[in-house]
Design an enzyme around this catalytic site. Structure first.
Site, PDB file in Angstrom:
ATOM      1  N   TRP A  17       0.752  -1.158   0.101  1.00 26.97           N
ATOM      2  CA  TRP A  17       0.081   0.072   0.106  1.00 26.97           C
ATOM      3  C   TRP A  17       0.867   1.235  -0.153  1.00 26.97           C
ATOM      4  O   TRP A  17       1.873   1.183   0.320  1.00 26.97           O
ATOM      5  CB  TRP A  17      -1.178   0.029   1.104  1.00 26.97           C
ATOM      6  CG  TRP A  17      -0.625  -0.188   2.432  1.00 26.97           C
ATOM      7  CD1 TRP A  17       0.601  -0.675   3.041  1.00 26.97           C
ATOM      8  CD2 TRP A  17      -1.315   0.141   3.822  1.00 26.97           C
ATOM      9  NE1 TRP A  17       0.964  -0.866   4.339  1.00 26.97           N
ATOM     10  CE2 TRP A  17      -0.434  -0.357   4.615  1.00 26.97           C
ATOM     11  CE3 TRP A  17      -2.387   0.509   4.181  1.00 26.97           C
ATOM     12  CZ2 TRP A  17      -0.890  -0.254   6.211  1.00 26.97           C
ATOM     13  CZ3 TRP A  17      -2.772   0.716   5.460  1.00 26.97           C
ATOM     14  CH2 TRP A  17      -2.103   0.173   6.425  1.00 26.97           C
ATOM     15  N   ASN A  18       0.195   2.273  -0.344  1.00 22.73           N
ATOM     16  CA  ASN A  18       0.993   3.573  -0.588  1.00 22.73           C
ATOM     17  C   ASN A  18       0.211   4.790   0.206  1.00 22.73           C
ATOM     18  O   ASN A  18      -0.842   4.644   0.485  1.00 22.73           O
ATOM     19  CB  ASN A  18       0.913   3.891  -2.072  1.00 22.73           C
ATOM     20  CG  ASN A  18       1.685   2.867  -2.892  1.00 22.73           C
ATOM     21  OD1 ASN A  18       2.879   2.584  -2.700  1.00 22.73           O
ATOM     22  ND2 ASN A  18       0.897   2.193  -3.615  1.00 22.73           N
ATOM     23  N   HIS A  33     -15.687  25.087  -5.290  1.00 28.90           N
ATOM     24  CA  HIS A  33     -14.455  25.648  -5.854  1.00 28.90           C
ATOM     25  C   HIS A  33     -14.278  27.138  -6.143  1.00 28.90           C
ATOM     26  O   HIS A  33     -13.026  27.835  -5.860  1.00 28.90           O
ATOM     27  CB  HIS A  33     -14.259  24.609  -7.232  1.00 28.90           C
ATOM     28  CG  HIS A  33     -12.680  24.914  -7.580  1.00 28.90           C
ATOM     29  ND1 HIS A  33     -11.604  25.143  -7.154  1.00 28.90           N
ATOM     30  CD2 HIS A  33     -12.466  25.010  -9.111  1.00 28.90           C
ATOM     31  CE1 HIS A  33     -10.677  25.288  -8.040  1.00 28.90           C
ATOM     32  NE2 HIS A  33     -11.280  25.285  -9.026  1.00 28.90           N
ATOM     33  N   HIS A  46     -15.838  28.361 -14.800  1.00 28.09           N
ATOM     34  CA  HIS A  46     -15.815  28.461 -13.271  1.00 28.09           C
ATOM     35  C   HIS A  46     -16.950  29.243 -12.695  1.00 28.09           C
ATOM     36  O   HIS A  46     -17.686  29.048 -12.097  1.00 28.09           O
ATOM     37  CB  HIS A  46     -14.264  28.621 -12.810  1.00 28.09           C
ATOM     38  CG  HIS A  46     -13.469  27.427 -12.925  1.00 28.09           C
ATOM     39  ND1 HIS A  46     -12.742  27.648 -14.146  1.00 28.09           N
ATOM     40  CD2 HIS A  46     -13.176  26.506 -12.133  1.00 28.09           C
ATOM     41  CE1 HIS A  46     -11.984  26.568 -14.463  1.00 28.09           C
ATOM     42  NE2 HIS A  46     -12.158  26.055 -13.164  1.00 28.09           N
TER      43      HIS A  46
HETATM   44 MN    MN Z   1     -10.485  21.797 -11.050  1.00 27.74          MN
END
Ligand code: MN
Length: 262
Positions: free
Chosen positions: A62-63, A80, A209
């Protein structure tokens, strides 16, 4: 056979539905959006091994991962952007899960983008597409095919020039039409971000956006394999990680394509 889910399961087992992976592989070289130096940068993807069948963990591999939320193929949640910051259902953990599955309209701009790296999709292009394929339905994803994902060299993918990135995208009027009149689920692209490379100079700046997220619509960036989707009829599954108050996340995006007539 009764029941739509039974029918779906049967169609999947008979390969009447093709699953198309619209996701780029995440790796340390995954291109990350480049902002002017006065803004904070996003960390690249990195992976460090915890154990790999060795004395750190004899039977398991695993990481640990690190990356910005907006890395590789990823989802933009409405919070966002500042225009969507107060939306109660606008974070990765509060988005209504009904919106994780929606049909896709794919607008093929690949020839335009091949001729002009700064190609802008306008309402004229959208209306011409609708004349051929029908009006974009409320709640659909609109995906801009540019074949930009075939640029495997990160420098060519980001395509940074002296005056900013040369990357195709929508103009503000196109975004306004999709967000406000068509009431779409969201807007998806093959490039590193949902806006055109020169969108910092648009009015408003970064309309994919500012206008999309202000209207509680989603974004998908760094998609691939859009050339394998029909213009209409594919069903998209795009569910971001359930990060508390997250602004987005890398995710696996898949499309279901009806092949029952093939
Ligand atoms: Mn993005």
């Amino acid at each position: 056979m009764s029941g739509v889910l039974k029918k779906l399961a049967k169609a999947l087992s008979k390969n009447e539905i093709e699953i198309v992976d619209l996701t780029q592989t995440l790796h340390p070289g995954t291109p990350v959006i480049q902002l002017p130096p006065n803004f904070a940068p996003s960390a690249p993807f990195s992976m460090s091994e915890i154990s790999r069948y060795d004395d750190r963990g004899p039977a398991w591999y695993w990481n640990n991962l690190a990356m910005g939320e907006h890395t590789g193929t990823h989802f933009d949640a409405p919070i966002h952007w500042i225009s969507g910051k107060d939306l109660k259902d606008g974070a990765t953990d509060t988005v209504r899960p009904q919106r994780f599955m929606a049909p896709a309209c794919v607008i093929d701009c690949s020839k335009d983008a091949a001729k002009d790296e700064k190609f802008l999709l306008t309402p004229k292009h959208i209306l011409a597409w609708e004349k051929e394929h029908g009006t974009i339905p409320k709640g659909a994803w609109v995906l801009m095919r540019t074949d930009w994902s075939k640029r495997t060299d990160p420098a060519k993918f980001l395509n940074m020039k002296e005056d900013g990135p040369h990357v195709p995208g929508p103009n503000a009027d196109a975004v306004r039409l999709l967000a406000e009149e068509r009431d779409v689920n969201g807007w998806g692209v093959e490039a590193v971000g949902t806006d055109a490379g020169q969108a910092f100079a648009f009015e408003p700046p970064f309309p994919a956006h500012a206008l999309m997220h202000g209207s509680n619509k989603f974004g998908l960036a760094s998609l691939c394999n859009l050339d394998r989707l029909p213009p209409t009829g594919a069903m998209i599954i795009a569910a971001p990680l359930k990060i508390q108050n997250g602004s987005g996340s890398p995710l696996r995006v898949i499309a279901l394509v009806d092949r029952s007539d093939d």
